[in-house]
Design an enzyme around this catalytic site. Structure first.
Site, mmCIF file in Angstrom:
data_model
loop_
_atom_site.group_PDB
_atom_site.id
_atom_site.type_symbol
_atom_site.label_atom_id
_atom_site.label_comp_id
_atom_site.label_asym_id
_atom_site.label_seq_id
_atom_site.Cartn_x
_atom_site.Cartn_y
_atom_site.Cartn_z
ATOM 1 N N ASP A 33 0.810 -1.223 0.000
ATOM 2 C CA ASP A 33 0.000 0.000 0.000
ATOM 3 C C ASP A 33 0.838 1.265 0.000
ATOM 4 O O ASP A 33 0.316 2.371 0.070
ATOM 5 C CB ASP A 33 -0.967 0.014 1.182
ATOM 6 C CG ASP A 33 -0.251 -0.002 2.534
ATOM 7 O OD1 ASP A 33 1.003 -0.038 2.539
ATOM 8 O OD2 ASP A 33 -0.928 0.019 3.574
ATOM 9 N N GLY A 34 2.176 1.111 -0.065
ATOM 10 C CA GLY A 34 3.061 2.263 -0.120
ATOM 11 C C GLY A 34 3.617 2.696 1.222
ATOM 12 O O GLY A 34 4.507 3.553 1.277
ATOM 13 N N GLU A 35 3.114 2.116 2.313
ATOM 14 C CA GLU A 35 3.643 2.478 3.622
ATOM 15 C C GLU A 35 5.044 1.899 3.821
ATOM 16 O O GLU A 35 5.393 0.862 3.236
ATOM 17 C CB GLU A 35 2.701 1.994 4.728
ATOM 18 C CG GLU A 35 1.381 2.740 4.762
ATOM 19 C CD GLU A 35 0.543 2.391 5.974
ATOM 20 O OE1 GLU A 35 0.928 1.482 6.744
ATOM 21 O OE2 GLU A 35 -0.509 3.038 6.164
ATOM 22 N N ARG A 89 15.072 25.354 3.252
ATOM 23 C CA ARG A 89 15.039 26.603 2.483
ATOM 24 C C ARG A 89 13.677 27.291 2.575
ATOM 25 O O ARG A 89 13.552 28.455 2.189
ATOM 26 C CB ARG A 89 15.395 26.321 1.021
ATOM 27 C CG ARG A 89 16.865 25.955 0.813
ATOM 28 C CD ARG A 89 17.172 25.656 -0.638
ATOM 29 N NE ARG A 89 16.552 24.411 -1.064
ATOM 30 C CZ ARG A 89 16.528 23.986 -2.327
ATOM 31 N NH1 ARG A 89 17.074 24.720 -3.280
ATOM 32 N NH2 ARG A 89 15.965 22.831 -2.637
ATOM 33 N N GLN A 90 12.669 26.571 3.048
ATOM 34 C CA GLN A 90 11.339 27.172 3.203
ATOM 35 C C GLN A 90 11.192 27.665 4.639
ATOM 36 O O GLN A 90 10.487 27.083 5.455
ATOM 37 C CB GLN A 90 10.261 26.152 2.844
ATOM 38 C CG GLN A 90 10.328 25.703 1.400
ATOM 39 C CD GLN A 90 9.215 24.729 1.043
ATOM 40 O OE1 GLN A 90 8.185 24.657 1.698
ATOM 41 N NE2 GLN A 90 9.427 23.968 -0.011
ATOM 42 N N HIS A 122 20.576 25.972 4.907
ATOM 43 C CA HIS A 122 20.545 27.160 4.052
ATOM 44 C C HIS A 122 20.459 28.429 4.893
ATOM 45 O O HIS A 122 21.085 29.440 4.573
ATOM 46 C CB HIS A 122 19.375 27.073 3.090
ATOM 47 C CG HIS A 122 19.385 28.127 2.022
ATOM 48 N ND1 HIS A 122 20.364 28.187 1.058
ATOM 49 C CD2 HIS A 122 18.548 29.161 1.775
ATOM 50 C CE1 HIS A 122 20.133 29.221 0.259
ATOM 51 N NE2 HIS A 122 19.043 29.824 0.661
ATOM 52 N N ASP A 160 26.015 34.334 -4.676
ATOM 53 C CA ASP A 160 25.404 35.559 -4.148
ATOM 54 C C ASP A 160 26.097 35.939 -2.849
ATOM 55 O O ASP A 160 26.870 35.159 -2.283
ATOM 56 C CB ASP A 160 23.889 35.409 -3.943
ATOM 57 C CG ASP A 160 23.535 34.244 -3.037
ATOM 58 O OD1 ASP A 160 24.145 34.113 -1.960
ATOM 59 O OD2 ASP A 160 22.645 33.459 -3.411
ATOM 60 N N LYS A 184 22.966 38.508 -7.532
ATOM 61 C CA LYS A 184 21.884 37.643 -7.996
ATOM 62 C C LYS A 184 20.540 38.269 -7.671
ATOM 63 O O LYS A 184 20.293 38.663 -6.537
ATOM 64 C CB LYS A 184 21.984 36.252 -7.352
ATOM 65 C CG LYS A 184 20.928 35.278 -7.840
ATOM 66 C CD LYS A 184 21.198 33.860 -7.365
ATOM 67 C CE LYS A 184 20.909 33.680 -5.906
ATOM 68 N NZ LYS A 184 21.010 32.261 -5.493
ATOM 69 N N ARG A 186 16.498 37.390 -7.996
ATOM 70 C CA ARG A 186 15.499 36.376 -8.317
ATOM 71 C C ARG A 186 14.286 37.040 -8.947
ATOM 72 O O ARG A 186 13.630 37.874 -8.335
ATOM 73 C CB ARG A 186 15.105 35.585 -7.069
ATOM 74 C CG ARG A 186 14.122 34.453 -7.354
ATOM 75 C CD ARG A 186 14.060 33.469 -6.216
ATOM 76 N NE ARG A 186 15.295 32.725 -6.056
ATOM 77 C CZ ARG A 186 15.650 31.675 -6.775
ATOM 78 N NH1 ARG A 186 14.840 31.254 -7.749
ATOM 79 N NH2 ARG A 186 16.779 31.046 -6.554
#
Length: 282
Positions: A33-35, A89-90, A122, A160, A184, A186
């Site tokens: 089932d993907g688990e 990075r988020q 990051h 950068d 740089k 964005r």
């Protein structure tokens, strides 16, 4: 004992040798089932070091399961090592309703550990998202090790200004040369505009450094700009060689002599190990 996620087995083995600590047997299973199931049938210790680069959603789940397995065995202390921290990075929102993904995963990881180490995230500020003590390990100096000893009047360039500290570290470890960076801007989530630095690179070898190479678009554009300025050899180094999709091909087509990375993400270009730096922090 050291427990390894499936994406960090080589680094875990190197760390075990570095620390002279046993490497636990870990099993990875996938159900119809993907688990997934990551288990540690051979764990026998009061302290567990769980090391896992969270390069995918499955890797995140393996990490949480291994933390829980160590606790199930009765480990009195669990230390989690994230050689590469996914979603780091988020670290902020750009539109209303977006999550701060690095905070979300940090909170989840915190529930099963007493301490966290992560290598060159990051943004080091992501360590503040954990609910347990967390610190960044700087392994950038390792990137100087595989570089040729005969670099001609080398220039160490950062894509950068924000990543200039990595270029500085590699240059100081190498022992000679100068550092500089590209400007740089964005333009969108996928489009970046690069402006060459003022440093004269004519006939000089250049080492472009960064924390992570993901798709290689920014790095290959930077190298292409250098090629227009009669540069010597160009080498690319990064701590985290994600090299997603056709990143390696992009860099080759841009004229890169060689790409070097560490084993935080285990790739063909992983020429040096961050195990000694992790061992020092532990």
């Amino acid at each position: 004992m050291i427990l390894s996620g499936s994406a960090s087995q080589s680094l875990a083995a190197t760390l075990a040798d570095e620390l002279d600590e046993p490497l636990a047997s870990v099993e990875y299973r996938s159900f119809p089932d993907g688990e997934l199931l990551a288990s540690a049938p051979g764990f026998e210790d009061t302290r567990a070091i769980v090391i896992a680069s969270t390069v995918s959603s499955d890797a995140h789940l393996e990490l949480l399961q291994l933390q829980d397995a160590a606790a199930e065995w009765g480990a009195e202390e669990v230390v989690t090592v994230l050689p590469y921290m996914g979603y780091a990075r988020q670290d902020k929102t750009f539109e209303r309703g977006q999550p701060i993904s690095s905070r979300a995963v940090a909170r989840a990881i915190s529930t099963g550990t007493d301490r966290v180490l992560t290598v060159n995230p990051h943004e080091t500020a992501v360590c503040d998202f954990f609910d347990v003590p967390a610190e960044s390990v700087d392994a950038a100096g390792r990137l100087a090790d595989p570089l040729p000893a005969d670099l001609t009047d080398p220039v160490f360039l950062s894509p950068d200004e924000g990543a200039l500290d990595i270029a500085d570290t590699v240059q100081k470890t190498y022992g000679r040369g100068v550092t500089d960076y590209f400007e740089k801007k964005r333009l969108s989530g996928t489009e970046v505009e690069m402006t060459p630095s003022d440093t004269d690179v004519s006939g000089r070898d250049v080492v472009v450094t960064d924390d992570i190479i993901a798709t290689g678009s920014t790095m290959s554009e930077a190298v292409s700009l250098l090629q227009k300025r009669d540069v010597g050899r160009v080498f690319v180094t990064c701590v985290h060689p994600m090299l997603a999709q056709n990143a390696r091909t992009k860099l080759a087509n841009a004229g890169v002599e060689a790409v070097y990375g560490t084993d935080t993400i285990e790739r063909a270009v992983s020429q040096v190990s961050v195990a000694p730096d992790i061992a020092d922090a532990l």
